[in-house]
Design a protein around this motif. Structure first.
Motif, PDB file in Angstrom:
ATOM      1  N   VAL A  85       2.453  14.756  -0.857  1.00  0.00           N
ATOM      2  CA  VAL A  85       2.744  13.465  -1.481  1.00  0.00           C
ATOM      3  C   VAL A  85       3.823  13.749  -2.519  1.00  0.00           C
ATOM      4  N   TYR A  86       4.997  13.133  -2.343  1.00  0.00           N
ATOM      5  CA  TYR A  86       6.091  13.357  -3.283  1.00  0.00           C
ATOM      6  C   TYR A  86       6.264  12.084  -4.103  1.00  0.00           C
ATOM      7  N   VAL A  87       6.071  12.211  -5.418  1.00  0.00           N
ATOM      8  CA  VAL A  87       6.057  11.022  -6.274  1.00  0.00           C
ATOM      9  C   VAL A  87       7.372  10.921  -7.055  1.00  0.00           C
ATOM     10  N   VAL A  88       7.948   9.698  -7.029  1.00  0.00           N
ATOM     11  CA  VAL A  88       9.218   9.439  -7.707  1.00  0.00           C
ATOM     12  C   VAL A  88       9.014   8.267  -8.666  1.00  0.00           C
ATOM     13  N   ASP A  89       9.607   8.343  -9.837  1.00  0.00           N
ATOM     14  CA  ASP A  89       9.589   7.219 -10.780  1.00  0.00           C
ATOM     15  C   ASP A  89      10.723   6.262 -10.394  1.00  0.00           C
ATOM     16  N   SER A  90      10.379   5.088  -9.842  1.00  0.00           N
ATOM     17  CA  SER A  90      11.396   4.151  -9.334  1.00  0.00           C
ATOM     18  C   SER A  90      12.272   3.585 -10.434  1.00  0.00           C
ATOM     19  N   LEU A 121       7.124   5.693  -4.154  1.00  0.00           N
ATOM     20  CA  LEU A 121       8.083   5.127  -5.112  1.00  0.00           C
ATOM     21  C   LEU A 121       7.203   4.461  -6.161  1.00  0.00           C
ATOM     22  N   ASN A 122       6.959   5.184  -7.231  1.00  0.00           N
ATOM     23  CA  ASN A 122       5.913   4.774  -8.175  1.00  0.00           C
ATOM     24  C   ASN A 122       6.475   3.936  -9.336  1.00  0.00           C
ATOM     25  N   VAL A 152       7.463   5.993   3.417  1.00  0.00           N
ATOM     26  CA  VAL A 152       7.719   5.625   2.025  1.00  0.00           C
ATOM     27  C   VAL A 152       6.752   4.516   1.618  1.00  0.00           C
ATOM     28  N   PHE A 153       6.132   4.667   0.456  1.00  0.00           N
ATOM     29  CA  PHE A 153       5.166   3.677  -0.043  1.00  0.00           C
ATOM     30  C   PHE A 153       5.596   3.242  -1.437  1.00  0.00           C
ATOM     31  N   MET A 154       5.366   1.968  -1.747  1.00  0.00           N
ATOM     32  CA  MET A 154       5.684   1.467  -3.086  1.00  0.00           C
ATOM     33  C   MET A 154       4.387   1.403  -3.866  1.00  0.00           C
ATOM     34  N   THR A 155       4.304   2.134  -4.954  1.00  0.00           N
ATOM     35  CA  THR A 155       3.016   2.231  -5.642  1.00  0.00           C
ATOM     36  C   THR A 155       3.134   1.915  -7.142  1.00  0.00           C
ATOM     37  N   THR A 156       2.004   1.603  -7.704  1.00  0.00           N
ATOM     38  CA  THR A 156       1.883   1.481  -9.154  1.00  0.00           C
ATOM     39  C   THR A 156       0.410   1.667  -9.490  1.00  0.00           C
ATOM     40  N   GLU A 166      -1.373  -0.586  -1.055  1.00  0.00           N
ATOM     41  CA  GLU A 166      -0.335   0.350  -0.634  1.00  0.00           C
ATOM     42  C   GLU A 166      -0.655   1.765  -1.110  1.00  0.00           C
ATOM     43  N   LEU A 167      -1.224   1.890  -2.289  1.00  0.00           N
ATOM     44  CA  LEU A 167      -1.613   3.208  -2.793  1.00  0.00           C
ATOM     45  C   LEU A 167      -2.705   3.801  -1.894  1.00  0.00           C
ATOM     46  N   MET A 168      -3.659   2.983  -1.501  1.00  0.00           N
ATOM     47  CA  MET A 168      -4.703   3.473  -0.599  1.00  0.00           C
ATOM     48  C   MET A 168      -4.114   3.799   0.774  1.00  0.00           C
TER      49      MET A 168
END
Ligand code: GTP
Ligand code: MG
Length: 193
Positions: A85-90, A121-122, A152-156, A166-168
């Motif tokens: 899981v690669y997390v990026v600060d959008s 894309l957090n 790619v997933f959009m998360t918060t 989307e996180l789940m």
């Protein structure tokens, strides 16, 4: 007795998933959010390992410190990794190039050849976010998809229903995707235990 034996022979090892990304992108927070645990708001030192039940799979998440000095140690966690899981600060426009270079650098390691990657894309709740398309281009996602499963997933962490799902979805996908590769023999046993 027989039941116990079946269990001992057929029980799978947990799926091994690594959480990576630049510092302060939200790795620990989204992991704890997914597990329904409270988060301490502090940078991770060393690593966290969390065992999670995602649907019928047991998953071991490795959340590793991303302080620059410790990043060279990441490769020691790569062997036997089945998902990333690669997390990026959008919201962090200034570090998008750094995020891309780091991602492609990680994925170039031979130990991670073909390993599926879920890109989060957090921090989608923040106002100044790049769009999904801008981010996919910046991170060169299409190049990654030529060589491995990549979504790619959009998360918060702030739960609006849609993004929470989307996180789940992200955690479910990265847990299940490595299992698609296993031989029919092992899946047979798993489904019949
Ligand atoms: N607004 C917003 N803030 C977030 C979100 N996710 C995480 N944060 C915040 O971002 C900060 C960093 O989160 P962490 O989970 O500690 O980040 P990390 O990637 O684990 O950081 P390191 O352990 O230093 O690598 C914290 O203050 C979080 O509350 C999000 O979706 N939206
Ligand atoms: Mg952390």
């Amino acid at each position: 007795m027989m039941g116990n034996l079946n269990y001992a022979f057929c029980r799978r090892k947990p799926v091994r998933v690594l959480l990576l990304g630049l510092d302060a992108t939200g790795k620990t927070t989204i992991l704890y959010q997914c597990m329904g645990k409270d988060v301490k708001n502090a940078p991770t030192i060393g690593f966290n390992v969390e065992n999670c039940q995602i649907k019928d799979l047991e998953v071991m998440f490795w959340d590793v410190s991303s302080r620059a000095l410790e990043r060279p140690l990441w490769r020691y966690y790569y062997p036997n990794t089945q998902g990333i899981v690669y997390v990026v600060d959008s919201n962090d426009w200034d570090r998008m190039t750094e995020a891309r270079v780091l991602l492609h650098n990680i994925l170039s390691d031979d130990e991670l050849k073909g390993v599926p990657v879920a890109i989060a894309l957090n921090k989608r709740d923040l106002k100044n976010c790049m769009t999904k398309e801008e981010m996919e281009e910046m991170l060169d996602v299409s190049e990654i998809q030529k060589k491995r499963p990549c979504r790619v997933f959009m998360t918060t962490i702030f739960p609006t229903d849609e993004i929470q799902t989307e996180l789940m979805n992200l955690f479910e996908w990265i847990s299940e995707e490595p299992k698609q590769k296993e031989s029919p023999f092992s899946s047979y046993f798993w489904t019949h235990v």
